[in-house]
Design a protein around this motif. Structure first.
Motif, mmCIF file in Angstrom:
data_model
loop_
_atom_site.group_PDB
_atom_site.id
_atom_site.type_symbol
_atom_site.label_atom_id
_atom_site.label_comp_id
_atom_site.label_asym_id
_atom_site.label_seq_id
_atom_site.Cartn_x
_atom_site.Cartn_y
_atom_site.Cartn_z
ATOM 1 N N SER A 179 0.829 -1.206 0.000
ATOM 2 C CA SER A 179 0.000 0.000 0.000
ATOM 3 C C SER A 179 0.864 1.257 0.000
ATOM 4 N N GLU A 180 1.991 1.207 0.705
ATOM 5 C CA GLU A 180 2.898 2.358 0.703
ATOM 6 C C GLU A 180 3.570 2.523 -0.654
ATOM 7 N N SER A 181 3.946 1.430 -1.297
ATOM 8 C CA SER A 181 4.577 1.539 -2.610
ATOM 9 C C SER A 181 3.570 2.003 -3.659
ATOM 10 N N ALA A 182 2.305 1.607 -3.515
ATOM 11 C CA ALA A 182 1.282 2.090 -4.442
ATOM 12 C C ALA A 182 1.024 3.572 -4.238
ATOM 13 N N ALA A 183 1.095 4.035 -2.973
ATOM 14 C CA ALA A 183 0.886 5.453 -2.693
ATOM 15 C C ALA A 183 2.036 6.293 -3.224
ATOM 16 N N GLN A 184 3.209 5.722 -3.317
ATOM 17 C CA GLN A 184 4.355 6.454 -3.848
ATOM 18 C C GLN A 184 4.200 6.728 -5.335
ATOM 19 N N LEU A 185 3.405 5.914 -6.025
ATOM 20 C CA LEU A 185 3.189 6.128 -7.456
ATOM 21 C C LEU A 185 2.326 7.347 -7.741
ATOM 22 N N VAL A 186 1.548 7.798 -6.763
ATOM 23 C CA VAL A 186 0.698 8.967 -6.937
ATOM 24 C C VAL A 186 1.517 10.197 -6.570
ATOM 25 N N TYR A 187 2.003 10.865 -7.572
ATOM 26 C CA TYR A 187 2.829 12.050 -7.403
ATOM 27 C C TYR A 187 2.043 13.211 -7.988
ATOM 28 N N ALA A 188 1.793 14.228 -7.186
ATOM 29 C CA ALA A 188 0.876 15.308 -7.569
ATOM 30 C C ALA A 188 1.197 15.959 -8.915
ATOM 31 N N PRO A 189 2.453 16.290 -9.231
ATOM 32 C CA PRO A 189 2.709 16.876 -10.557
ATOM 33 C C PRO A 189 2.351 15.937 -11.706
ATOM 34 N N ASN A 190 2.522 14.636 -11.507
ATOM 35 C CA ASN A 190 2.145 13.687 -12.564
ATOM 36 C C ASN A 190 0.634 13.613 -12.729
ATOM 37 N N VAL A 191 -0.075 13.683 -11.628
ATOM 38 C CA VAL A 191 -1.538 13.665 -11.702
ATOM 39 C C VAL A 191 -2.038 14.897 -12.444
ATOM 40 N N LEU A 192 -1.470 16.047 -12.175
ATOM 41 C CA LEU A 192 -1.868 17.272 -12.876
ATOM 42 C C LEU A 192 -1.528 17.195 -14.358
ATOM 43 N N HIS A 193 -0.385 16.596 -14.676
ATOM 44 C CA HIS A 193 0.010 16.450 -16.072
ATOM 45 C C HIS A 193 -0.956 15.524 -16.807
ATOM 46 N N ASN A 194 -1.406 14.470 -16.144
ATOM 47 C CA ASN A 194 -2.349 13.554 -16.780
ATOM 48 C C ASN A 194 -3.723 14.200 -16.966
ATOM 49 N N GLN A 195 -4.073 15.187 -16.165
ATOM 50 C CA GLN A 195 -5.317 15.933 -16.386
ATOM 51 C C GLN A 195 -5.250 16.685 -17.710
ATOM 52 N N ALA A 196 -4.064 17.156 -18.073
ATOM 53 C CA ALA A 196 -3.913 17.809 -19.371
ATOM 54 C C ALA A 196 -4.157 16.813 -20.501
ATOM 55 N N LEU A 197 -3.773 15.561 -20.293
ATOM 56 C CA LEU A 197 -4.038 14.529 -21.287
ATOM 57 C C LEU A 197 -5.540 14.325 -21.462
ATOM 58 N N ASN A 198 -6.283 14.339 -20.381
ATOM 59 C CA ASN A 198 -7.744 14.226 -20.478
ATOM 60 C C ASN A 198 -8.336 15.406 -21.226
ATOM 61 N N VAL A 221 -6.843 17.127 -23.618
ATOM 62 C CA VAL A 221 -6.509 16.944 -25.035
ATOM 63 C C VAL A 221 -7.464 15.942 -25.668
ATOM 64 N N LYS A 222 -7.747 14.851 -24.981
ATOM 65 C CA LYS A 222 -8.681 13.856 -25.506
ATOM 66 C C LYS A 222 -10.085 14.445 -25.642
ATOM 67 N N PHE A 223 -10.500 15.243 -24.664
ATOM 68 C CA PHE A 223 -11.819 15.868 -24.700
ATOM 69 C C PHE A 223 -11.925 16.837 -25.870
ATOM 70 N N LEU A 224 -10.936 17.693 -26.044
ATOM 71 C CA LEU A 224 -10.984 18.671 -27.134
ATOM 72 C C LEU A 224 -10.911 18.006 -28.497
ATOM 73 N N SER A 225 -10.143 16.945 -28.621
ATOM 74 C CA SER A 225 -10.077 16.261 -29.914
ATOM 75 C C SER A 225 -11.410 15.606 -30.255
ATOM 76 N N SER A 238 -5.140 8.866 -33.981
ATOM 77 C CA SER A 238 -4.116 9.856 -34.334
ATOM 78 C C SER A 238 -3.699 10.684 -33.121
ATOM 79 N N THR A 239 -4.650 11.052 -32.271
ATOM 80 C CA THR A 239 -4.308 11.785 -31.050
ATOM 81 C C THR A 239 -3.463 10.926 -30.120
ATOM 82 N N SER A 240 -3.827 9.663 -30.000
ATOM 83 C CA SER A 240 -3.053 8.751 -29.156
ATOM 84 C C SER A 240 -1.641 8.562 -29.697
ATOM 85 N N PHE A 241 -1.501 8.487 -31.014
ATOM 86 C CA PHE A 241 -0.168 8.336 -31.596
ATOM 87 C C PHE A 241 0.699 9.557 -31.336
ATOM 88 N N VAL A 242 0.117 10.730 -31.462
ATOM 89 C CA VAL A 242 0.893 11.955 -31.214
ATOM 90 C C VAL A 242 1.324 12.033 -29.750
#
Length: 109
Positions: free
Chosen positions: A5-24, A26-30, A58-62
């Protein structure tokens, strides 16, 4: 030693979560732009959904080539499957924008 559980919690890093929101975003706008293009072009039935799938691929490939640098598992929890998955919200958005633009442009045909 870290437990699972501690190692799984280490995978959640706030800057990465925010970066993945940008991916959502991009998918929404496309999907919005694909729906608008399908409506303006007057695509019906499976041709519109073929345009959606072409846009998703094409969006996924880019994103795969530029943002993930060929290793999506390093950046996304689900790897390539998460990258190619259009998501239920994006499909419904595509259909909504598609019918909106189809109705606006082709109302008097």
């Amino acid at each position: 030693m870290a437990t699972t559980s501690e190692s799984a919690a280490q995978l959640v890093y706030a800057p990465n979560v925010l970066h993945n929101q940008a991916l959502n975003s991009v998918k929404f706008l496309s999907s919005c732009f694909a729906g608008a293009a399908a409506g303006i072009l007057g695509l019906e039935n499976w041709l519109g959904f073929a345009l959606l799938m072409a846009t998703v691929l094409s969006t996924s490939f880019v994103v795969y080539a530029i943002n993930c640098k060929g290793t999506p598992a390093k950046y996304l929890h689900g790897g390539l499957n998460e990258l190619v998955n259009p998501g239920q919200d994006n499909i419904f958005t595509f259909i909504l924008v598609w019918t909106l633009f189809y109705g606006i442009v082709h109302v008097y045909d």
